[in-house]
Scaffold this motif. Structure first.
Motif, PDB file in Angstrom:
ATOM      1  N   THR A  67      20.748  -9.459  69.552  1.00  0.00           N
ATOM      2  CA  THR A  67      19.423 -10.039  69.402  1.00  0.00           C
ATOM      3  C   THR A  67      19.136 -10.940  70.598  1.00  0.00           C
ATOM      4  OG1 THR A  67      19.688 -10.011  67.000  1.00  0.00           O
ATOM      5  CG2 THR A  67      17.931 -11.385  67.869  1.00  0.00           C
ATOM      6  N   PHE A  68      17.899 -10.861  71.098  1.00  0.00           N
ATOM      7  CA  PHE A  68      17.496 -11.615  72.294  1.00  0.00           C
ATOM      8  C   PHE A  68      16.157 -12.301  72.048  1.00  0.00           C
ATOM      9  CE2 PHE A  68      20.115  -8.096  73.600  1.00  0.00           C
ATOM     10  CZ  PHE A  68      20.993  -8.662  74.506  1.00  0.00           C
ATOM     11  N   ASP A  69      15.910 -13.386  72.801  1.00  0.00           N
ATOM     12  CA  ASP A  69      14.622 -14.078  72.750  1.00  0.00           C
ATOM     13  C   ASP A  69      13.623 -13.464  73.726  1.00  0.00           C
ATOM     14  OD1 ASP A  69      15.492 -15.921  70.841  1.00  0.00           O
ATOM     15  OD2 ASP A  69      16.271 -17.278  72.378  1.00  0.00           O
ATOM     16  N   ASP A  70      14.117 -12.839  74.766  1.00  0.00           N
ATOM     17  CA  ASP A  70      13.277 -12.304  75.830  1.00  0.00           C
ATOM     18  C   ASP A  70      13.305 -10.771  75.810  1.00  0.00           C
ATOM     19  OD1 ASP A  70      11.718 -12.392  78.246  1.00  0.00           O
ATOM     20  OD2 ASP A  70      13.552 -11.927  79.357  1.00  0.00           O
ATOM     21  N   PRO A  71      12.142 -10.114  75.802  1.00  0.00           N
ATOM     22  CA  PRO A  71      12.142  -8.647  75.758  1.00  0.00           C
ATOM     23  C   PRO A  71      12.766  -8.008  76.998  1.00  0.00           C
ATOM     24  CG  PRO A  71       9.905  -9.470  76.066  1.00  0.00           C
ATOM     25  CD  PRO A  71      10.780 -10.651  75.800  1.00  0.00           C
ATOM     26  N   ALA A  72      12.622  -8.648  78.152  1.00  0.00           N
ATOM     27  CA  ALA A  72      13.217  -8.089  79.373  1.00  0.00           C
ATOM     28  C   ALA A  72      14.741  -8.089  79.284  1.00  0.00           C
ATOM     29  CB  ALA A  72      12.750  -8.874  80.593  1.00  0.00           C
ATOM     30  N   GLU A  73      15.308  -9.161  78.724  1.00  0.00           N
ATOM     31  CA  GLU A  73      16.760  -9.217  78.537  1.00  0.00           C
ATOM     32  C   GLU A  73      17.225  -8.134  77.571  1.00  0.00           C
ATOM     33  OE1 GLU A  73      18.354 -13.028  77.423  1.00  0.00           O
ATOM     34  OE2 GLU A  73      16.969 -14.064  78.769  1.00  0.00           O
ATOM     35  N   ALA A  74      16.467  -7.931  76.498  1.00  0.00           N
ATOM     36  CA  ALA A  74      16.826  -6.916  75.509  1.00  0.00           C
ATOM     37  C   ALA A  74      16.813  -5.528  76.137  1.00  0.00           C
ATOM     38  CB  ALA A  74      15.872  -6.978  74.319  1.00  0.00           C
ATOM     39  N   HIS A  75      15.783  -5.224  76.908  1.00  0.00           N
ATOM     40  CA  HIS A  75      15.695  -3.899  77.545  1.00  0.00           C
ATOM     41  C   HIS A  75      16.783  -3.724  78.606  1.00  0.00           C
ATOM     42  CE1 HIS A  75      12.114  -2.175  75.693  1.00  0.00           C
ATOM     43  NE2 HIS A  75      11.645  -3.406  75.639  1.00  0.00           N
ATOM     44  N   SER A  76      17.079  -4.772  79.348  1.00  0.00           N
ATOM     45  CA  SER A  76      18.128  -4.708  80.359  1.00  0.00           C
ATOM     46  C   SER A  76      19.486  -4.439  79.713  1.00  0.00           C
ATOM     47  CB  SER A  76      18.158  -6.012  81.151  1.00  0.00           C
ATOM     48  OG  SER A  76      19.224  -6.021  82.050  1.00  0.00           O
ATOM     49  N   TRP A  77      19.786  -5.159  78.630  1.00  0.00           N
ATOM     50  CA  TRP A  77      21.057  -4.969  77.929  1.00  0.00           C
ATOM     51  C   TRP A  77      21.134  -3.569  77.332  1.00  0.00           C
ATOM     52  CZ3 TRP A  77      23.063  -4.261  72.961  1.00  0.00           C
ATOM     53  CH2 TRP A  77      24.418  -4.555  72.805  1.00  0.00           C
ATOM     54  N   MET A  78      20.019  -3.106  76.759  1.00  0.00           N
ATOM     55  CA  MET A  78      19.988  -1.770  76.179  1.00  0.00           C
ATOM     56  C   MET A  78      20.254  -0.710  77.251  1.00  0.00           C
ATOM     57  SD  MET A  78      16.989   0.261  74.107  1.00  0.00           S
ATOM     58  CE  MET A  78      16.039   0.576  75.581  1.00  0.00           C
ATOM     59  N   ASP A  79      19.690  -0.888  78.436  1.00  0.00           N
ATOM     60  CA  ASP A  79      19.923   0.069  79.527  1.00  0.00           C
ATOM     61  C   ASP A  79      21.403   0.138  79.894  1.00  0.00           C
ATOM     62  OD1 ASP A  79      17.219   0.628  79.584  1.00  0.00           O
ATOM     63  OD2 ASP A  79      16.803  -0.689  81.292  1.00  0.00           O
TER      64      ASP A  79
END
Length: 103
Positions: A67-79
């Motif tokens: 779980t992340f607070d920032d959508p960019a961090e979430a997408h980066s981690w998912m990649d």
């Protein structure tokens, strides 16, 4: 957990899912209509982004990975995890990312 040999990408897909954590009402009652959505407020302050693994044979079954607070961090981690999804076996992926209680 039963060991299965095969690419994790054959069994799982990943997605980023936005979760609204506000305590406000989702619906507002009116006399002239049954209900209507409450006015939109700033959701970014109370919104979390969860990376989930979706089981392909049961699409309604998801497992939260992070779980992340920032959508960019979430997408980066998912990649980054998607790269591992292609390289790991199903069992290795589950051992690395799924909670111990998962069966």
């Amino acid at each position: 957990m039963k060991k299965i040999i095969g690419s994790a990408a054959d069994f799982y897909r990943l997605r980023v899912f936005a979760i609204d954590t506000t305590d406000g009402l989702d619906l507002e009652w009116r006399d002239d209509v049954l209900y209507r959505r409450a006015p939109s407020l700033e959701l970014d302050e109370d919104q979390r982004y969860e990376v989930q693994a979706i089981t392909l044979d049961e699409e309604e079954r998801t497992t939260p990975l992070a779980t992340f607070d920032d959508p960019a961090e979430a997408h980066s981690w998912m990649d980054e995890v998607e790269l591992e999804l292609a390289d790991l076996t199903k069992s290795d992926f589950e051992d690395r990312y799924f909670p111990e209680s998962e069966t």
